[in-house]
Design a protein around this motif. Structure first.
Motif, PDB file in Angstrom:
ATOM      1  N   ALA A  82       0.824  -1.201   0.000  1.00 36.66           N
ATOM      2  CA  ALA A  82       0.000   0.000   0.000  1.00 36.66           C
ATOM      3  C   ALA A  82       0.862   1.256   0.000  1.00 36.66           C
ATOM      4  O   ALA A  82       0.588   2.220  -0.734  1.00 36.66           O
ATOM      5  CB  ALA A  82      -0.933  -0.010   1.211  1.00 36.66           C
ATOM      6  N   ILE A  83       1.906   1.262   0.818  1.00 36.58           N
ATOM      7  CA  ILE A  83       2.802   2.426   0.846  1.00 36.58           C
ATOM      8  C   ILE A  83       3.522   2.561  -0.488  1.00 36.58           C
ATOM      9  O   ILE A  83       3.717   3.678  -1.007  1.00 36.58           O
ATOM     10  CB  ILE A  83       3.787   2.299   2.008  1.00 36.58           C
ATOM     11  N   GLY A  84       3.931   1.422  -1.071  1.00 35.36           N
ATOM     12  CA  GLY A  84       4.583   1.474  -2.385  1.00 35.36           C
ATOM     13  C   GLY A  84       3.688   2.075  -3.439  1.00 35.36           C
ATOM     14  O   GLY A  84       4.127   2.893  -4.261  1.00 35.36           O
ATOM     15  N   VAL A  85       2.416   1.697  -3.437  1.00 35.80           N
ATOM     16  CA  VAL A  85       1.469   2.277  -4.394  1.00 35.80           C
ATOM     17  C   VAL A  85       1.300   3.770  -4.147  1.00 35.80           C
ATOM     18  O   VAL A  85       1.225   4.571  -5.094  1.00 35.80           O
ATOM     19  CB  VAL A  85       0.115   1.540  -4.292  1.00 35.80           C
ATOM     20  N   ALA A 116      -8.616   7.151  -0.956  1.00 35.05           N
ATOM     21  CA  ALA A 116      -9.574   6.051  -0.760  1.00 35.05           C
ATOM     22  C   ALA A 116      -8.859   4.790  -0.293  1.00 35.05           C
ATOM     23  O   ALA A 116      -9.347   4.070   0.600  1.00 35.05           O
ATOM     24  CB  ALA A 116     -10.337   5.793  -2.057  1.00 35.05           C
ATOM     25  N   LEU A 117      -7.701   4.492  -0.890  1.00 33.46           N
ATOM     26  CA  LEU A 117      -6.931   3.320  -0.473  1.00 33.46           C
ATOM     27  C   LEU A 117      -6.532   3.427   0.996  1.00 33.46           C
ATOM     28  O   LEU A 117      -6.670   2.454   1.766  1.00 33.46           O
ATOM     29  CB  LEU A 117      -5.694   3.167  -1.359  1.00 33.46           C
ATOM     30  N   MET A 118      -6.059   4.585   1.409  1.00 35.74           N
ATOM     31  CA  MET A 118      -5.625   4.741   2.798  1.00 35.74           C
ATOM     32  C   MET A 118      -6.811   4.741   3.779  1.00 35.74           C
ATOM     33  O   MET A 118      -6.656   4.340   4.932  1.00 35.74           O
ATOM     34  CB  MET A 118      -4.811   6.029   2.942  1.00 35.74           C
ATOM     35  N   TRP A 131      -1.514   6.593   7.515  1.00 39.56           N
ATOM     36  CA  TRP A 131      -0.994   7.960   7.597  1.00 39.56           C
ATOM     37  C   TRP A 131       0.329   8.104   6.847  1.00 39.56           C
ATOM     38  O   TRP A 131       0.587   9.159   6.248  1.00 39.56           O
ATOM     39  CB  TRP A 131      -0.830   8.371   9.047  1.00 39.56           C
ATOM     40  N   VAL A 132       1.149   7.074   6.839  1.00 35.80           N
ATOM     41  CA  VAL A 132       2.398   7.141   6.063  1.00 35.80           C
ATOM     42  C   VAL A 132       2.082   7.229   4.578  1.00 35.80           C
ATOM     43  O   VAL A 132       2.681   8.028   3.833  1.00 35.80           O
ATOM     44  CB  VAL A 132       3.289   5.923   6.373  1.00 35.80           C
ATOM     45  N   GLY A 133       1.142   6.401   4.105  1.00 37.96           N
ATOM     46  CA  GLY A 133       0.761   6.455   2.694  1.00 37.96           C
ATOM     47  C   GLY A 133       0.155   7.794   2.314  1.00 37.96           C
ATOM     48  O   GLY A 133       0.438   8.344   1.229  1.00 37.96           O
ATOM     49  N   LEU A 134      -0.680   8.358   3.199  1.00 37.56           N
ATOM     50  CA  LEU A 134      -1.279   9.664   2.916  1.00 37.56           C
ATOM     51  C   LEU A 134      -0.211  10.753   2.884  1.00 37.56           C
ATOM     52  O   LEU A 134      -0.264  11.665   2.031  1.00 37.56           O
ATOM     53  CB  LEU A 134      -2.331   9.983   3.970  1.00 37.56           C
ATOM     54  N   ALA A 135       0.746  10.665   3.790  1.00 35.07           N
ATOM     55  CA  ALA A 135       1.847  11.637   3.772  1.00 35.07           C
ATOM     56  C   ALA A 135       2.652  11.513   2.484  1.00 35.07           C
ATOM     57  O   ALA A 135       3.096  12.529   1.901  1.00 35.07           O
ATOM     58  CB  ALA A 135       2.748  11.425   4.990  1.00 35.07           C
ATOM     59  N   ALA A 138       0.726  13.136  -0.321  1.00 34.71           N
ATOM     60  CA  ALA A 138       0.697  14.580  -0.115  1.00 34.71           C
ATOM     61  C   ALA A 138       2.007  15.221  -0.539  1.00 34.71           C
ATOM     62  O   ALA A 138       2.018  16.238  -1.258  1.00 34.71           O
ATOM     63  CB  ALA A 138       0.401  14.882   1.361  1.00 34.71           C
ATOM     64  N   VAL A 139       3.120  14.633  -0.112  1.00 31.45           N
ATOM     65  CA  VAL A 139       4.429  15.191  -0.480  1.00 31.45           C
ATOM     66  C   VAL A 139       4.631  15.134  -1.986  1.00 31.45           C
ATOM     67  O   VAL A 139       5.078  16.098  -2.623  1.00 31.45           O
ATOM     68  CB  VAL A 139       5.547  14.437   0.264  1.00 31.45           C
ATOM     69  N   SER A 140       4.298  13.987  -2.610  1.00 31.03           N
ATOM     70  CA  SER A 140       4.485  13.843  -4.051  1.00 31.03           C
ATOM     71  C   SER A 140       3.645  14.855  -4.820  1.00 31.03           C
ATOM     72  O   SER A 140       4.128  15.515  -5.768  1.00 31.03           O
ATOM     73  CB  SER A 140       4.113  12.413  -4.483  1.00 31.03           C
TER      74      SER A 140
END
Length: 350
Positions: A82-85, A116-118, A131-135, A138-140
């Motif tokens: 999930a984080i990779g995606v 939606a995934l997060m 929250w890591v995936g959302l961050a 957001a950064v990207s």
């Protein structure tokens, strides 16, 4: 169809809709379309993995019991996917799209899609991954299109989704804990009510036995104004003894013990029975054996006074002391004629 199945279908349809927006290239230009064709299936596979994992139990297996905080939580490697995606999909899409088209819906869908995934990840009990995936998204997004466009094109909504999901799961966990505590309290209340009902039944039985034992002689006493014959006075003393036995030592009594107690009193023996605890954990078959041995001791007793006490000692269930003379104290050891102990039955090992 269960509620979870319906929600899963809605999640599948919604994420498929978000991904489909990535193919609506009208009004913009995509420099590397092959990248879009690679990352969209990757997004859908990982997202649907989080939606469908554990939805149906294995064939022949009973459904797992839901445990708050651990309801079929996905493994660590799924969190890494999930984080990779969240890192790969936004950056790949923004790189593949022409710079002038990066604020178009077919590019910015990644903000809502990863949000939606997060949200799904949060519902599946992986808040850190969410929250890591959302961050990451957001950064990207901020790096590719800027802060204000990112906020206005879906980043705020994604944060609200994830935060709302976390609050909802916390509320559900709290409700589950409260429900479990309420169930425990209800069980305790039911056990207390059952105990009280049992005690009430026991008291009614004791009252009935007392009336059966003392009722006739009490009626005769009232009828004669207390002028009883010798035989009637003996029956009154026997009735009093039976009544005391029923009140003070009901767990030591059965028909045979009651008969031997009455025989002992008819022989002129004063019998005192005291249940001072210690028999609570003994099973009924063991109590039957204790009563049988007590009846045998009573049958052969010849002392002036008999004192029968239950014992909380680990090795002794009942102590029977026979005394001669008129002394009520236990300091005069010479007056002790009988000392018998009924051993406590061995408890079965757990």
């Amino acid at each position: 169809m269960s509620v979870r199945s319906i929600v899963s279908i809605i999640a599948l349809a919604f994420t498929a809709y978000l991904a489909a927006r990535g193919f609506a290239w009208s009004g913009g230009r995509v420099d590397q379309p092959w990248v879009i064709f690679l990352v969209l299936p990757l997004y859908l596979v990982v997202t649907w993995l989080w939606v469908l994992w554990g939805l149906r139990p294995r064939s022949g297996a009973a459904p797992a019991r839901a445990v708050p905080g651990r309801d079929r939580t996905l493994p660590v490697w799924a969190g890494a996917l999930a984080i990779g995606v969240a890192v790969v999909v936004p950056n790949a899409v923004f790189w593949a799209v022409d710079p002038d088209s990066r604020t178009q819906p077919f590019a910015t869908w990644t903000i809502g899609g990863i949000g939606a995934l997060m949200t799904i990840v949060m519902v599946r009990r992986r808040p850190i991954v969410a929250w890591v995936g959302l961050a990451a998204v957001a950064v990207s997004t901020i790096l590719w299109i800027g802060l204000l466009p990112a906020l206005s094109l879906g980043l705020v909504g994604s944060v609200v989704w994830v935060a709302a999901a976390q609050l909802l799961m916390a509320a559900l966990d709290r409700a589950a804990r409260d429900t479990r505590q309420l169930a425990e309290l209800q069980q305790a209340a039911s056990a207390w009510q059952a105990s009280q009902a049992g005690r009430q039944r026991e008291r009614r039985v004791q009252v009935q036995r007392a009336l059966q034992a003392a009722g006739p002689i009490l009626g005769r006493t009232i009828e004669t104004g207390g002028n009883l014959r010798a035989a009637e006075r003996l029956e009154a003393r026997l009735a009093e003894g039976r009544l005391r036995d029923e009140l003070r030592g009901p767990r030591l009594l059965d028909d045979v013990v009651r008969a031997e107690l009455e025989n002992a009193r008819r022989r002129g023996i004063t019998v005192t029975m005291l249940d001072e605890g210690g028999l609570e954990g003994i099973a009924e078959p063991s109590l039957v054996e204790i009563r049988r041995e007590l009846a045998e001791i009573l049958q052969g007793a010849s002392s002036t006074r008999l004192i029968i006490r239950t014992s909380p000692h680990s090795d002794t269930a009942v102590t029977i002391v026979g005394r001669s003379g008129e002394s009520d104290g236990l300091s005069d050891e010479d007056s002790v004629e009988l000392w018998r102990e009924i051993a406590r039955p061995a408890q079965p090992s757990a």
